[in-house]
Design a protein around this motif. Structure first.
Motif, PDB file in Angstrom:
ATOM      1  N   PHE A  55       0.827  -1.202   0.000  1.00 38.27           N
ATOM      2  CA  PHE A  55       0.000   0.000   0.000  1.00 38.27           C
ATOM      3  C   PHE A  55       0.866   1.259   0.000  1.00 38.27           C
ATOM      4  O   PHE A  55       0.846   2.044   0.956  1.00 38.27           O
ATOM      5  N   PRO A  56       1.645   1.484  -1.072  1.00 37.61           N
ATOM      6  CA  PRO A  56       2.527   2.654  -1.098  1.00 37.61           C
ATOM      7  C   PRO A  56       1.764   3.973  -1.040  1.00 37.61           C
ATOM      8  O   PRO A  56       2.255   4.953  -0.478  1.00 37.61           O
ATOM      9  N   GLU A  57       0.562   4.012  -1.595  1.00 36.28           N
ATOM     10  CA  GLU A  57      -0.212   5.255  -1.580  1.00 36.28           C
ATOM     11  C   GLU A  57      -0.709   5.584  -0.180  1.00 36.28           C
ATOM     12  O   GLU A  57      -0.866   6.767   0.187  1.00 36.28           O
ATOM     13  N   VAL A  58      -0.961   4.549   0.638  1.00 31.61           N
ATOM     14  CA  VAL A  58      -1.370   4.784   2.032  1.00 31.61           C
ATOM     15  C   VAL A  58      -0.175   5.284   2.847  1.00 31.61           C
ATOM     16  O   VAL A  58      -0.316   6.189   3.679  1.00 31.61           O
ATOM     17  N   VAL A  59       0.994   4.710   2.608  1.00 31.04           N
ATOM     18  CA  VAL A  59       2.202   5.184   3.281  1.00 31.04           C
ATOM     19  C   VAL A  59       2.429   6.665   2.976  1.00 31.04           C
ATOM     20  O   VAL A  59       2.713   7.472   3.877  1.00 31.04           O
ATOM     21  N   ALA A  60       2.279   7.053   1.712  1.00 27.41           N
ATOM     22  CA  ALA A  60       2.460   8.450   1.335  1.00 27.41           C
ATOM     23  C   ALA A  60       1.439   9.347   2.024  1.00 27.41           C
ATOM     24  O   ALA A  60       1.775  10.454   2.487  1.00 27.41           O
ATOM     25  N   ALA A  61       0.192   8.862   2.135  1.00 31.47           N
ATOM     26  CA  ALA A  61      -0.852   9.649   2.797  1.00 31.47           C
ATOM     27  C   ALA A  61      -0.571   9.797   4.288  1.00 31.47           C
ATOM     28  O   ALA A  61      -0.810  10.858   4.877  1.00 31.47           O
ATOM     29  N   ILE A  62      -0.061   8.733   4.912  1.00 31.37           N
ATOM     30  CA  ILE A  62       0.274   8.796   6.338  1.00 31.37           C
ATOM     31  C   ILE A  62       1.375   9.830   6.583  1.00 31.37           C
ATOM     32  O   ILE A  62       1.304  10.628   7.524  1.00 31.37           O
ATOM     33  N   LEU A  63       2.386   9.834   5.724  1.00 27.64           N
ATOM     34  CA  LEU A  63       3.468  10.810   5.862  1.00 27.64           C
ATOM     35  C   LEU A  63       2.951  12.231   5.678  1.00 27.64           C
ATOM     36  O   LEU A  63       3.474  13.182   6.274  1.00 27.64           O
ATOM     37  N   ASP A  64       1.910  12.380   4.889  1.00 29.98           N
ATOM     38  CA  ASP A  64       1.389  13.708   4.590  1.00 29.98           C
ATOM     39  C   ASP A  64       0.351  14.181   5.604  1.00 29.98           C
ATOM     40  O   ASP A  64       0.252  15.385   5.879  1.00 29.98           O
ATOM     41  N   GLN A  65      -0.422  13.229   6.187  1.00 30.26           N
ATOM     42  CA  GLN A  65      -1.613  13.632   6.935  1.00 30.26           C
ATOM     43  C   GLN A  65      -1.611  13.281   8.417  1.00 30.26           C
ATOM     44  O   GLN A  65      -2.364  13.887   9.179  1.00 30.26           O
ATOM     45  N   LEU A  66      -0.825  12.299   8.849  1.00 30.01           N
ATOM     46  CA  LEU A  66      -0.893  11.868  10.245  1.00 30.01           C
ATOM     47  C   LEU A  66       0.212  12.517  11.074  1.00 30.01           C
ATOM     48  O   LEU A  66       1.211  13.001  10.540  1.00 30.01           O
ATOM     49  N   PRO A  67       0.060  12.528  12.410  1.00 32.09           N
ATOM     50  CA  PRO A  67       1.079  13.111  13.287  1.00 32.09           C
ATOM     51  C   PRO A  67       2.441  12.460  13.055  1.00 32.09           C
ATOM     52  O   PRO A  67       2.524  11.274  12.712  1.00 32.09           O
TER      53      PRO A  67
END
Length: 357
Positions: A55-67
């Motif tokens: 899930f590379p797109e989820v990893v990218a979203a986590i880096l962008d959106q989560l604490p």
């Protein structure tokens, strides 16, 4: 630090009306613990296996959106239109990096958070859920409504939870989860409650597979293969809809004898036209292969489709039972050709965006 086993739930028949619970939708996806420390992200499954590479797109979203430093409990899901699609999500577990990349663009996954284990230097596992939820809401307050990271909605009103239970299935959700407001986060303990849809259907017994402990001298039935007729009259086709598999050893032996008079050559069976296939096909016919089943013996004993069985099931995934169906009773009063899809309850259509809102 991983590995951490997630907190689990036990099934109950109805939404509890007393006891101090927080209720939330039960997401139909992959349970996922998110570990983030700066630029490092790990996604771990319910049994602690790594999911990160899929899930590379989820990893990218986590880096962008989560604490920047957190450990969250949640669910990975894929939505198509206004519904969750578990089968599409399953396709993401693939050995080829090129395939993963292509799917991450064509059917991107999302992550919905529903619990907090750590934030910054603080561990929250020993705090009651009421405190964990408040801290989670504060930490994710700036999430964009469009995702792909989301915060699950909650309510403490049992009546609203009951309404969610009835409505949200139309968006592909699996039921409702109840969490004690005063309970700490207990890894691998069934502290939560889950309320799932329970239904029955009359299905045709079309064959069986042998149990892994079966021998030539002592054959044991492993699972019954179930079918429903699609269409009517001479054009009706018997479709494979799932299996029923939970039996005692004694009952497995009894079923072999009970069904012996119905055994027929594959050429005389409705599914005989698929016997030449060596790869998966759109109707998920027994005996065919897919990347999920390579190396497994998928051969089955074809049965004349004369017997009807009542089974319990929770919900459908496309045209099949999402989970293994539960054997209820034989229905000698039912005509097999009358067992069609029209008997199945249709969930009320519901917009997934409303669930996530």
């Amino acid at each position: 630090m991983p590995p951490v086993l997630p907190m689990l739930a036990k099934s109950v028949a109805a939404v509890p009306t007393t006891g101090g619970y927080s209720f939330e939708p039960k997401w139909d996806g992959f349970r996922c613990l998110v570990f983030r420390d700066g630029d490092e992200v790990e996604l771990a499954s319910r049994n602690t296996k790594p999911l990160t590479r899929y899930f590379p797109e989820v990893v990218a979203a986590i880096l962008d959106q989560l604490p920047p430093r957190c450990v969250l409990d949640g669910e990975l899901f894929v939505s198509v239109g206004d519904r969750l699609e578990f089968e599409v999500l399953q396709e993401r577990i693939h050995p080829a990096a090129s395939r993963i990349t292509m799917l991450s663009e064509s059917t991107p996954a999302s992550f919905v958070a529903f619990d907090l284990l750590a934030l910054g230097d603080e561990s929250y596992v020993d705090r009651p859920f009421s405190e964990r939820r408040a801290a989670l809401e504060a930490a994710l307050a700036d999430l964009p409504p469009s995702g792909p990271c989301h915060l699950t909605r909650t309510t403490t009103d049992p009546d609203e939870a009951e309404q969610w239970f009835r409505q949200f299935e139309g968006a592909g959700l699996d039921g409702v989860v109840a969490k004690p407001l005063s309970a700490v986060y207990a890894p691998n303990q069934r502290t939560m409650l889950k309320i799932k849809h329970a239904r029955t259907a009359d299905v045709v017994v079309a064959g069986y597979r042998l149990h892994k402990n079966s021998t030539e001298s002592s054959p044991l039935l492993g699972s019954l293969l179930l079918g429903l007729y699609d269409g009517s009259g001479e054009d009706a086709q018997l479709q494979h809809v799932g299996v029923s598999a939970s039996f005692t050893a004694k009952r497995r032996a009894e079923l072999i004898e009970e069904l012996a008079p119905l055994v027929v050559p594959i050429e005389e069976h409705p599914w005989g036209r698929w016997s030449e296939f060596l790869t998966a096909n759109p109707d998920r016919v027994p005996g065919t292969q897919s990347r999920w089943s390579q190396g497994k013996d998928l051969s089955f004993v074809p049965l004349r489709p004369d017997r009807v069985l009542e089974v319990g099931y929770d919900h459908m995934e496309g045209r099949r039972f999402r989970h293994t169906a539960q054997f209820k009773r034989w229905r000698p009063d039912r005509d097999p050709t009358s067992c069609g899809y029209d008997q199945l309850e249709e969930p009320v259509s519901y917009d997934l965006g409303e669930v996530l809102g």
